[in-house]
Design a protein around this motif. Sequence first.
Motif, short mmCIF file in Angstrom:
data_model
loop_
_atom_site.label_atom_id
_atom_site.label_comp_id
_atom_site.label_asym_id
_atom_site.label_seq_id
_atom_site.Cartn_x
_atom_site.Cartn_y
_atom_site.Cartn_z
N TYR A 13 0.72 -1.08 -0.04
CA TYR A 13 0.02 0.16 -0.17
C TYR A 13 0.90 1.22 -0.01
O TYR A 13 0.75 2.17 -0.83
CB TYR A 13 -0.95 -0.10 1.26
CG TYR A 13 -1.81 1.20 1.29
CD1 TYR A 13 -2.80 1.20 0.72
CD2 TYR A 13 -1.48 2.27 2.22
CE1 TYR A 13 -3.82 2.56 0.67
CE2 TYR A 13 -2.27 3.20 2.09
CZ TYR A 13 -3.45 3.49 1.49
OH TYR A 13 -4.12 4.79 1.90
N ASN A 17 1.72 4.00 -2.86
CA ASN A 17 1.40 5.52 -2.72
C ASN A 17 2.68 6.25 -3.05
O ASN A 17 2.40 7.36 -3.65
CB ASN A 17 1.05 5.62 -1.01
CG ASN A 17 -0.36 5.89 -0.94
OD1 ASN A 17 -1.06 5.98 -1.69
ND2 ASN A 17 -0.74 6.02 0.35
N PHE A 131 -3.22 5.16 11.91
CA PHE A 131 -3.36 5.07 10.22
C PHE A 131 -4.92 5.29 10.18
O PHE A 131 -5.36 6.47 9.33
CB PHE A 131 -3.03 4.05 9.72
CG PHE A 131 -3.36 3.97 8.31
CD1 PHE A 131 -2.52 4.67 7.28
CD2 PHE A 131 -4.53 3.41 7.64
CE1 PHE A 131 -2.71 4.53 6.15
CE2 PHE A 131 -4.73 3.00 6.21
CZ PHE A 131 -3.83 3.89 5.63
N VAL A 132 -5.75 4.55 10.64
CA VAL A 132 -7.30 4.65 10.47
C VAL A 132 -7.76 6.15 11.27
O VAL A 132 -8.22 6.66 10.11
CB VAL A 132 -8.11 3.62 11.24
CG1 VAL A 132 -9.47 3.87 10.98
CG2 VAL A 132 -7.64 2.18 10.68
N LYS A 134 -6.09 8.89 11.24
CA LYS A 134 -5.71 10.10 10.33
C LYS A 134 -6.14 9.87 8.87
O LYS A 134 -6.71 10.76 8.29
CB LYS A 134 -4.02 9.67 10.17
CG LYS A 134 -3.32 10.76 9.19
CD LYS A 134 -1.91 10.59 9.23
CE LYS A 134 -1.14 11.70 8.20
NZ LYS A 134 -1.76 12.11 6.95
N TYR A 135 -6.53 8.45 8.34
CA TYR A 135 -7.26 8.46 7.17
C TYR A 135 -8.53 9.23 7.43
O TYR A 135 -9.03 10.04 6.09
CB TYR A 135 -7.26 7.10 6.68
CG TYR A 135 -7.62 6.68 5.13
CD1 TYR A 135 -6.72 7.22 4.25
CD2 TYR A 135 -9.08 6.72 5.02
CE1 TYR A 135 -7.33 6.69 2.71
CE2 TYR A 135 -9.23 6.48 3.62
CZ TYR A 135 -8.57 6.38 2.44
OH TYR A 135 -9.10 6.17 1.39
N CYS A 136 -8.88 8.96 8.57
CA CYS A 136 -10.71 9.40 8.37
C CYS A 136 -10.46 10.98 8.43
O CYS A 136 -11.29 11.90 7.77
CB CYS A 136 -11.34 8.96 9.57
SG CYS A 136 -11.76 7.24 9.50
N ASP A 138 -8.17 12.91 7.32
CA ASP A 138 -7.71 13.44 5.97
C ASP A 138 -8.95 13.51 5.19
O ASP A 138 -8.93 14.55 4.15
CB ASP A 138 -6.58 12.53 5.39
CG ASP A 138 -5.15 12.95 6.14
OD1 ASP A 138 -5.03 13.82 7.10
OD2 ASP A 138 -4.31 11.97 5.93
N ASN A 139 -9.86 12.67 5.28
CA ASN A 139 -11.16 12.94 4.54
C ASN A 139 -12.28 13.42 4.95
O ASN A 139 -13.53 13.59 4.74
CB ASN A 139 -11.52 11.44 4.21
CG ASN A 139 -10.57 10.76 2.99
OD1 ASN A 139 -10.66 11.27 2.06
ND2 ASN A 139 -9.82 9.93 3.58
N LEU A 159 -4.13 -2.93 4.26
CA LEU A 159 -4.35 -1.35 4.12
C LEU A 159 -5.31 -1.07 2.97
O LEU A 159 -6.11 -0.19 3.24
CB LEU A 159 -3.18 -0.52 4.23
CG LEU A 159 -2.46 -0.62 5.56
CD1 LEU A 159 -0.96 0.33 5.34
CD2 LEU A 159 -3.18 -0.38 6.59
N THR A 163 -8.63 0.82 3.75
CA THR A 163 -9.12 2.12 3.19
C THR A 163 -10.23 2.10 2.18
O THR A 163 -11.29 3.06 2.17
CB THR A 163 -8.03 2.89 2.37
OG1 THR A 163 -7.43 1.72 1.25
CG2 THR A 163 -6.79 3.00 3.26
N ASP A 167 -13.47 4.16 2.71
CA ASP A 167 -14.26 4.95 1.63
C ASP A 167 -15.74 4.70 1.34
O ASP A 167 -16.39 5.55 1.26
CB ASP A 167 -13.33 4.75 0.30
CG ASP A 167 -12.06 5.15 0.39
OD1 ASP A 167 -11.78 6.16 1.22
OD2 ASP A 167 -10.96 4.82 -0.63
#
Length: 173
Positions: A13, A17, A131-132, A134-136, A138-139, A159, A163, A167
């Motif tokens: 992943y 990226n 990570f989860v 931060k991903y949330c 960031d969105n 991952l 993701t 999404d």
Amino acid sequence: MNNIYLIYGDEDYFINNEVSKLKLKYKDYDLINYDMLETNISDVIDDASMISLFSSNKLIICNNCIFLTGSKCDINHNIDSLLKYIKAESDCILVLVVNSEVDNRKKIVKELSKCNVIKCLKLKDYEINNFVKKYCNDNGFNIDSNSINLFLSKLNDNLYIMTSELDKLFIYK
């Protein structure tokens, strides 16, 4: 040497990226992909050294560079051509991608370590929560610790799957 990137590790992943970031950064360059299980590195170096009629800049991505690991390779790669290329000046961007650990004892790996090196390792259990979160964030979404734990209890540590499922939750929300 600033035009050579070595991207390696065991987390696909993050590797993908990083490659995507380089493609975006050099979007005006001609993109050329090679599978190093089928192509000798000397052919890639020839392509990188050759001047194009249409564009002077190339982004060359070499996938499956297992000749940088301790594994055996079916192709007898001409490492000397790569060593010479590292020391020469070029406008071409060369990206070497390895989906495992590199063998730091090899001369070529020692030379590449002086270039741009990006190490992509699997996340530890405690890092997956961050990570989860931060991903949330960031969105544009917030998630609490209990929700993260419930989410992670339903999934494995892949991952891509995480993701993708996040999404889907974002779309539903």
